[in-house]
Design a protein around this motif. Structure first.
Motif, PDB file in Angstrom:
ATOM      1  N   VAL A  44       0.840  -1.205   0.000  1.00 34.88           N
ATOM      2  CA  VAL A  44       0.000   0.000   0.000  1.00 34.88           C
ATOM      3  C   VAL A  44       0.871   1.248   0.000  1.00 34.88           C
ATOM      4  O   VAL A  44       0.612   2.215  -0.723  1.00 34.88           O
ATOM      5  CB  VAL A  44      -0.944  -0.002   1.220  1.00 34.88           C
ATOM      6  N   ARG A  45       1.931   1.217   0.819  1.00 34.69           N
ATOM      7  CA  ARG A  45       2.818   2.380   0.919  1.00 34.69           C
ATOM      8  C   ARG A  45       3.599   2.603  -0.377  1.00 34.69           C
ATOM      9  O   ARG A  45       3.793   3.739  -0.814  1.00 34.69           O
ATOM     10  CB  ARG A  45       3.777   2.179   2.087  1.00 34.69           C
ATOM     11  N   LEU A  52      -5.034   5.927   2.721  1.00 33.82           N
ATOM     12  CA  LEU A  52      -4.342   4.846   3.431  1.00 33.82           C
ATOM     13  C   LEU A  52      -2.846   5.099   3.504  1.00 33.82           C
ATOM     14  O   LEU A  52      -2.204   4.818   4.511  1.00 33.82           O
ATOM     15  CB  LEU A  52      -4.603   3.507   2.739  1.00 33.82           C
ATOM     16  N   GLY A  53      -2.305   5.644   2.415  1.00 33.44           N
ATOM     17  CA  GLY A  53      -0.876   5.940   2.375  1.00 33.44           C
ATOM     18  C   GLY A  53      -0.485   6.946   3.439  1.00 33.44           C
ATOM     19  O   GLY A  53       0.544   6.803   4.111  1.00 33.44           O
ATOM     20  N   LYS A  54      -1.317   7.966   3.642  1.00 33.85           N
ATOM     21  CA  LYS A  54      -1.021   8.985   4.653  1.00 33.85           C
ATOM     22  C   LYS A  54      -1.149   8.416   6.064  1.00 33.85           C
ATOM     23  O   LYS A  54      -0.361   8.743   6.953  1.00 33.85           O
ATOM     24  CB  LYS A  54      -1.961  10.172   4.470  1.00 33.85           C
ATOM     25  N   LEU A  55      -2.150   7.570   6.279  1.00 32.03           N
ATOM     26  CA  LEU A  55      -2.312   6.941   7.592  1.00 32.03           C
ATOM     27  C   LEU A  55      -1.124   6.024   7.902  1.00 32.03           C
ATOM     28  O   LEU A  55      -0.628   5.995   9.039  1.00 32.03           O
ATOM     29  CB  LEU A  55      -3.616   6.145   7.627  1.00 32.03           C
TER      30      LEU A  55
END
Length: 222
Positions: A44-45, A52-55
């Protein structure tokens, strides 16, 4: 005197072996679950999924930027104030899993990003769907970059598992603290603790070195 203490230490060896088993159990469960979570979050990252990437960025930075001891205290002592009560063993596994996942996430993401972007574009042009591109093109190339640091991270996390002794998990480190109260020879007692950790970590250290050399030779061979 040293011979007397050595005999006493030998009598406590069964307790050290039980503590070693607890260390292996906590570390093994955490590394399996941490690897699964870390691989998923690493994908995901790497592909920068919105939101989601920021979380994940916040999660990874928090886990890597705070001491593991603080994270254990939060899970074992702070969560009960919010109604989440965990036994010492469960809290140890959860905290070490989250800690491991953060580092493994970065390792996996870095490995995936190391694959040239043209590989993904070529696979897409060949008509492969996203899962096929990952399975047959991206992951086989990324695994060569991921494996050596991943195994090295396993070694670090096994050693970090000694921290969970502070919340009552009777691992090999906690057995050492109990023993040193009866046998006032700290060097002897914790020398044994160090040898037991070494016995667990050495095969992984050897594996990490082997993978680095093998992959380096494969790269030079290209």
């Amino acid at each position: 005197m040293w011979l007397y203490y050595l005999k006493q230490l030998a009598q406590t060896l069964p307790f050290f072996l039980k503590g070693l088993w607890m260390t292996v159990a906590v570390s093994g469960l955490s590394l399996v679950m941490g690897t699964v979570i870390g691989c998923v979050t690493g994908i995901v990252r790497a592909f920068r999924v919105p939101v989601l990437g920021k979380l994940l960025f916040a999660y990874v930075d928090f886990m890597r930027g705070t001491p593991f001891l603080v994270q254990v205290f939060i899970i074992f002592f702070i969560l009960p104030e919010w109604g989440v009560h965990l036994e010492a063993f469960t809290a140890a596994v959860v905290s070490l899993t989250l800690y491991a996942a953060a580092y493994i996430c970065e390792i996996v993401a870095a490995g995936l990003l190391a694959v040239p972007s043209g590989q993904m574009e070529a696979a897409k042009a060949s008509g492969l769907n996203w899962f096929q591109r990952m399975r047959y093109v991206i992951v086989p190339q990324a695994i060569k970059t991921i494996l050596p640091p991943l195994v090295g991270q396993y070694v670090l996390l096994i050693k970090d598992s000694s921290v969970v002794s502070v919340i009552g998990v009777t691992d090999v480190t906690r057995v050492g603290w109990f023993t040193v109260q009866r046998i006032p020879e700290g060097l002897m007692v914790f020398g044994l603790v160090g040898l037991l950790y070494f016995a667990v970590c050495y095969p992984l250290i050897h594996l990490a070195n082997y993978l680095e050399k093998k992959l380096h030779m494969d790269f030079v061979g290209l």
